[in-house]
Design a protein around this motif. Sequence first.
Motif, PDB file in Angstrom:
ATOM      1  N   ALA A 143      50.036  36.356  19.467  1.00 39.25           N
ATOM      2  CA  ALA A 143      51.286  37.099  19.612  1.00 39.25           C
ATOM      3  C   ALA A 143      51.177  38.106  20.762  1.00 39.25           C
ATOM      4  CB  ALA A 143      51.630  37.819  18.306  1.00 39.25           C
ATOM      5  N   GLN A 144      50.023  38.767  20.837  1.00 37.11           N
ATOM      6  CA  GLN A 144      49.843  39.742  21.909  1.00 37.11           C
ATOM      7  C   GLN A 144      49.893  39.045  23.275  1.00 37.11           C
ATOM      8  OE1 GLN A 144      45.956  41.550  22.510  1.00 37.11           O
ATOM      9  NE2 GLN A 144      46.893  43.462  23.176  1.00 37.11           N
ATOM     10  N   ALA A 145      49.225  37.922  23.401  1.00 34.77           N
ATOM     11  CA  ALA A 145      49.178  37.206  24.681  1.00 34.77           C
ATOM     12  C   ALA A 145      50.571  36.702  25.084  1.00 34.77           C
ATOM     13  CB  ALA A 145      48.189  36.044  24.592  1.00 34.77           C
ATOM     14  N   ILE A 146      51.318  36.194  24.128  1.00 33.72           N
ATOM     15  CA  ILE A 146      52.670  35.697  24.429  1.00 33.72           C
ATOM     16  C   ILE A 146      53.563  36.855  24.873  1.00 33.72           C
ATOM     17  CG2 ILE A 146      54.748  34.697  23.374  1.00 33.72           C
ATOM     18  CD1 ILE A 146      52.860  32.932  21.688  1.00 33.72           C
ATOM     19  N   HIS A 147      53.416  37.964  24.174  1.00 32.73           N
ATOM     20  CA  HIS A 147      54.177  39.163  24.547  1.00 32.73           C
ATOM     21  C   HIS A 147      53.877  39.559  25.997  1.00 32.73           C
ATOM     22  CE1 HIS A 147      56.081  43.101  23.963  1.00 32.73           C
ATOM     23  NE2 HIS A 147      55.042  43.607  24.603  1.00 32.73           N
ATOM     24  N   ILE A 148      52.609  39.528  26.358  1.00 30.96           N
ATOM     25  CA  ILE A 148      52.196  39.909  27.716  1.00 30.96           C
ATOM     26  C   ILE A 148      52.760  38.929  28.740  1.00 30.96           C
ATOM     27  CG2 ILE A 148      50.193  40.132  29.256  1.00 30.96           C
ATOM     28  CD1 ILE A 148      48.683  41.102  26.608  1.00 30.96           C
ATOM     29  N   LEU A 149      52.669  37.630  28.438  1.00 25.97           N
ATOM     30  CA  LEU A 149      53.195  36.630  29.380  1.00 25.97           C
ATOM     31  C   LEU A 149      54.696  36.809  29.590  1.00 25.97           C
ATOM     32  CD1 LEU A 149      51.221  33.467  28.214  1.00 25.97           C
ATOM     33  CD2 LEU A 149      51.023  34.619  30.443  1.00 25.97           C
ATOM     34  N   ARG A 150      55.407  37.118  28.519  1.00 26.31           N
ATOM     35  CA  ARG A 150      56.857  37.310  28.661  1.00 26.31           C
ATOM     36  C   ARG A 150      57.163  38.596  29.423  1.00 26.31           C
ATOM     37  NH1 ARG A 150      58.475  35.324  22.519  1.00 26.31           N
ATOM     38  NH2 ARG A 150      58.665  33.095  23.009  1.00 26.31           N
ATOM     39  N   GLU A 151      56.319  39.601  29.278  1.00 28.95           N
ATOM     40  CA  GLU A 151      56.507  40.806  30.076  1.00 28.95           C
ATOM     41  C   GLU A 151      56.308  40.505  31.555  1.00 28.95           C
ATOM     42  OE1 GLU A 151      58.351  42.798  27.949  1.00 28.95           O
ATOM     43  OE2 GLU A 151      57.617  44.219  29.447  1.00 28.95           O
ATOM     44  N   VAL A 152      55.346  39.665  31.876  1.00 28.50           N
ATOM     45  CA  VAL A 152      55.131  39.281  33.273  1.00 28.50           C
ATOM     46  C   VAL A 152      56.394  38.601  33.807  1.00 28.50           C
ATOM     47  CG1 VAL A 152      53.812  37.792  34.830  1.00 28.50           C
ATOM     48  CG2 VAL A 152      52.627  39.062  33.030  1.00 28.50           C
ATOM     49  N   ALA A 153      56.932  37.679  33.002  1.00 28.86           N
ATOM     50  CA  ALA A 153      58.135  36.957  33.424  1.00 28.86           C
ATOM     51  C   ALA A 153      59.304  37.927  33.614  1.00 28.86           C
ATOM     52  CB  ALA A 153      58.498  35.893  32.396  1.00 28.86           C
ATOM     53  N   GLY A 154      59.372  38.945  32.756  1.00 28.72           N
ATOM     54  CA  GLY A 154      60.486  39.887  32.818  1.00 28.72           C
ATOM     55  C   GLY A 154      60.339  40.928  33.917  1.00 28.72           C
ATOM     56  N   GLN A 155      59.106  41.279  34.250  1.00 27.87           N
ATOM     57  CA  GLN A 155      58.910  42.393  35.177  1.00 27.87           C
ATOM     58  C   GLN A 155      58.649  41.998  36.631  1.00 27.87           C
ATOM     59  OE1 GLN A 155      56.464  45.753  34.115  1.00 27.87           O
ATOM     60  NE2 GLN A 155      56.696  45.422  31.928  1.00 27.87           N
ATOM     61  N   PHE A 156      58.201  40.765  36.860  1.00 28.58           N
ATOM     62  CA  PHE A 156      57.813  40.417  38.234  1.00 28.58           C
ATOM     63  C   PHE A 156      58.708  39.338  38.819  1.00 28.58           C
ATOM     64  CE2 PHE A 156      54.077  42.142  36.177  1.00 28.58           C
ATOM     65  CZ  PHE A 156      53.661  43.092  37.101  1.00 28.58           C
ATOM     66  N   GLU A 157      58.783  39.349  40.153  1.00 28.53           N
ATOM     67  CA  GLU A 157      59.616  38.349  40.811  1.00 28.53           C
ATOM     68  C   GLU A 157      58.848  37.093  41.142  1.00 28.53           C
ATOM     69  OE1 GLU A 157      61.774  39.962  44.066  1.00 28.53           O
ATOM     70  OE2 GLU A 157      62.669  41.531  42.811  1.00 28.53           O
ATOM     71  N   ARG A 158      57.582  37.248  41.550  1.00 24.99           N
ATOM     72  CA  ARG A 158      56.814  36.073  41.956  1.00 24.99           C
ATOM     73  C   ARG A 158      55.423  36.070  41.327  1.00 24.99           C
ATOM     74  NH1 ARG A 158      60.081  36.852  46.140  1.00 24.99           N
ATOM     75  NH2 ARG A 158      58.841  38.625  46.795  1.00 24.99           N
ATOM     76  N   PRO A 159      55.362  35.828  40.034  1.00 24.00           N
ATOM     77  CA  PRO A 159      54.040  35.754  39.407  1.00 24.00           C
ATOM     78  C   PRO A 159      53.377  34.389  39.609  1.00 24.00           C
ATOM     79  CG  PRO A 159      55.789  35.702  37.741  1.00 24.00           C
ATOM     80  CD  PRO A 159      56.464  35.689  39.076  1.00 24.00           C
ATOM     81  N   ALA A 160      52.088  34.342  39.321  1.00 23.78           N
ATOM     82  CA  ALA A 160      51.345  33.086  39.387  1.00 23.78           C
ATOM     83  C   ALA A 160      50.318  33.085  38.269  1.00 23.78           C
ATOM     84  CB  ALA A 160      50.632  32.967  40.729  1.00 23.78           C
ATOM     85  N   LEU A 161      49.973  31.888  37.810  1.00 22.42           N
ATOM     86  CA  LEU A 161      48.914  31.784  36.814  1.00 22.42           C
ATOM     87  C   LEU A 161      47.694  31.168  37.488  1.00 22.42           C
ATOM     88  CD1 LEU A 161      49.242  30.732  33.118  1.00 22.42           C
ATOM     89  CD2 LEU A 161      47.339  29.884  34.475  1.00 22.42           C
ATOM     90  N   LEU A 162      46.611  31.926  37.551  1.00 19.54           N
ATOM     91  CA  LEU A 162      45.401  31.421  38.183  1.00 19.54           C
ATOM     92  C   LEU A 162      44.699  30.480  37.230  1.00 19.54           C
ATOM     93  CD1 LEU A 162      43.938  34.453  40.119  1.00 19.54           C
ATOM     94  CD2 LEU A 162      45.666  32.791  40.780  1.00 19.54           C
ATOM     95  N   PHE A 163      44.575  29.239  37.695  1.00 19.60           N
ATOM     96  CA  PHE A 163      44.058  28.194  36.829  1.00 19.60           C
ATOM     97  C   PHE A 163      42.752  27.660  37.402  1.00 19.60           C
ATOM     98  CE2 PHE A 163      43.758  23.802  35.392  1.00 19.60           C
ATOM     99  CZ  PHE A 163      43.895  23.990  34.023  1.00 19.60           C
TER     100      PHE A 163
END
Lengths: 427, 302
Positions: free
Chosen positions: B13-33
């Motif tokens: 739940a914490q991780a999903i919350h963080i990922l959604r915050e990234v989506a909500g707060q940033f314009e051009r995020p990336a996931l380093l894979f």
Amino acid sequence: MNILKFITAGSVDDGKSTLIGRLLFDSKAVSHDILHTLEKQSRNKNAGDLDLSLLTDGLRAEREQGITIDVAYKYFNTSKRKFIIADAPGHVQYTRNMVTGASNADLAIILVDARQGIVEQTHRHSLIAALMGIPHILVAVNKMDLVGYDEQVFYKIALDYQKLAQKLGLQEVKIIPISAVVGDNVVNKSKNTPWYTGETLLQHLETVEISHDLPEDQARFQVQYVIRPGHDDYHDYRGYAGALRSGFFKKGDRVRVLPSGIETTLKAIEVHQKEVDEAFAPQPVVLHLADDIDVSRGDSLIRVEDAQPVVSQDIELEICWMSERPLKVGDRYLLRHNAAHTKAVVKEIHHRVDVHSFEPHAIDAIQLNDIARIKLRTARPLVFDAYRQNRASGGLILINETTFDTVAAGMLRELPREEPATTEFDI
Amino acid sequence: MSRSFDYLDHLEAQAIHILREVAGQFERPALLFSGGKDSITLVRLAEKAFRPGKFPFPLVHVDTGHNFPEVLAYRDQLAEKLGEQLIVRKVEDTIKRQGLTDGSGKFPTRNALQTYTLLELIEEFEFDACIGGARRDEEKARAKERIFSIRDEFGAWDPKRQRPELWDTYNGAIRKGENVRVFPISNWTELDVWQYIRREQIELPDIYFSHSRNCVVMPGGQLLAVTPHIRLDPEDVTAVRNVRFRTVGDATCTAAVESRASTIEDIIQDIITTKISERGATRLDDRLSEAAMEDRKKNGYF
């Protein structure tokens, strides 16, 4: 098995790092290679025996100076629980770190040196614990070995702390005599304190009840992100993604969108792409509404039949100030309240709280590490509960408009009764 | 109605919350894979956070050229299956473009060089947030890093300038040139990740499971895979062993551990009984000095 998050607070020499080292060591959470490095480092420092405090001091400056600068997170588990420790430094100038660690803690361990009894730092740490609404306090009276395991010393400190706890309105306090260096009553029960028949520190951590710490009758949800797949299979799909902050929602519930005030019905609740009838905090969910209304990031959904939150642009709050630049009336800041953000201007500074006497003092400017009560006016209405009633919806941060640094932790207060709860907005 | 919510649910739940915050707060995020288990876990969490929508970020891979081929194959398959964008940039190209000195010696590591490629990527795509799978239990400097970690234009981390991080309210506001590294699984341990992989039945690259492989036996007993990327000397002892990898990094600096664990269940048992930490067992690069990770982070490393 669930998780207990706790913070440890103590003065510089209270043996805080040693206590954490002891917990990790005795619960066998330290691996061989880390022990090996530890032995090497302990010798480097001529510290003699294994220096358990080195398990937590991570940054080079910390090791060099033998102090802790920043909050360090440590993990261990027993068969009963998983534990997350936020190790916050005890120095006066690092109050902000304790506030940071305390904001997420279910429990605080406050260390008291048995030889010193309750000191200024104990007051400061307890005040912060109270301010941050930590539901459970564990006072560890440490270094009992250095006072000959004297029962009288322990009970004197326990009595003194009881007075302090009452003054601060702490919710629940447990006091345990320990020696972190020797290991008395940390993980294993000590033969040195036959007069103490209560739980060991770890037993208490394993069993303290935390499932009722959030109110169940305040269903709160904030939209973090709107999911609109766009492709044909999900042509009309519009899901509001976010976490339930407190309480629970049921499919078919009447809900109110705030701050707009529009009412609608919960058409569907998804958890991990499966429809469910009910969801509860802190589950991450995707909500679907029956009506096509304007809802965006930062908006709140509230269950109509539950206790209602405050909606207001005029807010009063306790803050811990974390910036070198003082806060004054008329200053502007960015404000972030979970996923909602807006601007705010300082309308009034009520007082600063003396961290030792807990007395209020009138002041003009709030300095680094001050704890104070202020009034703000926000550009958009906030939807919140008083922090004391609901930690999940009563906390906010202030952000400097140019550096974007986080400069304050704010704990919202209930508004005075004469102000209407919902006001000042157009529908 | 059951309301059981165990520790894995909490971490998720914490991780999903963080990922959604990234989506909500940033314009051009990336996931380093990287193709490692931690970033694979992040991908599963992103599915839970954003499906049936698309990910609000591409997957980005910094290819050191020293990767295990099994991992690269897995990476491509996964991106294909997800239907998400995959961006790959090679350290090799950065070395040529910037005239950098490649790693040399017996085990030529490109670990530090990755940072240059990552910074190039951030500049090329103007990424304002890079999500990574680092965990606080891995190492002492990481234990002190925030979930939203602000980096300056050189990618550098300043431990003394960290923003206080309160509740689950994340401040992703940055000035031009700065970017944020985001670590959604900060609070997970190695064992948590494996237990989550078991619960979610996540597929992993084969090298995580026991297989027989020709290895160099290091003087300290560590096993390093024989690959074209390392130099074999006459005095080197090589042996075929049953091994698996606990972390997946460069073939030149990630050691294998001897193991017969062929299922996730076996691996979990292995970890519970093992007495050596993850990085201690497998990373040659952290051993250089006690502050090795702290120094690399200050220089822009993840």
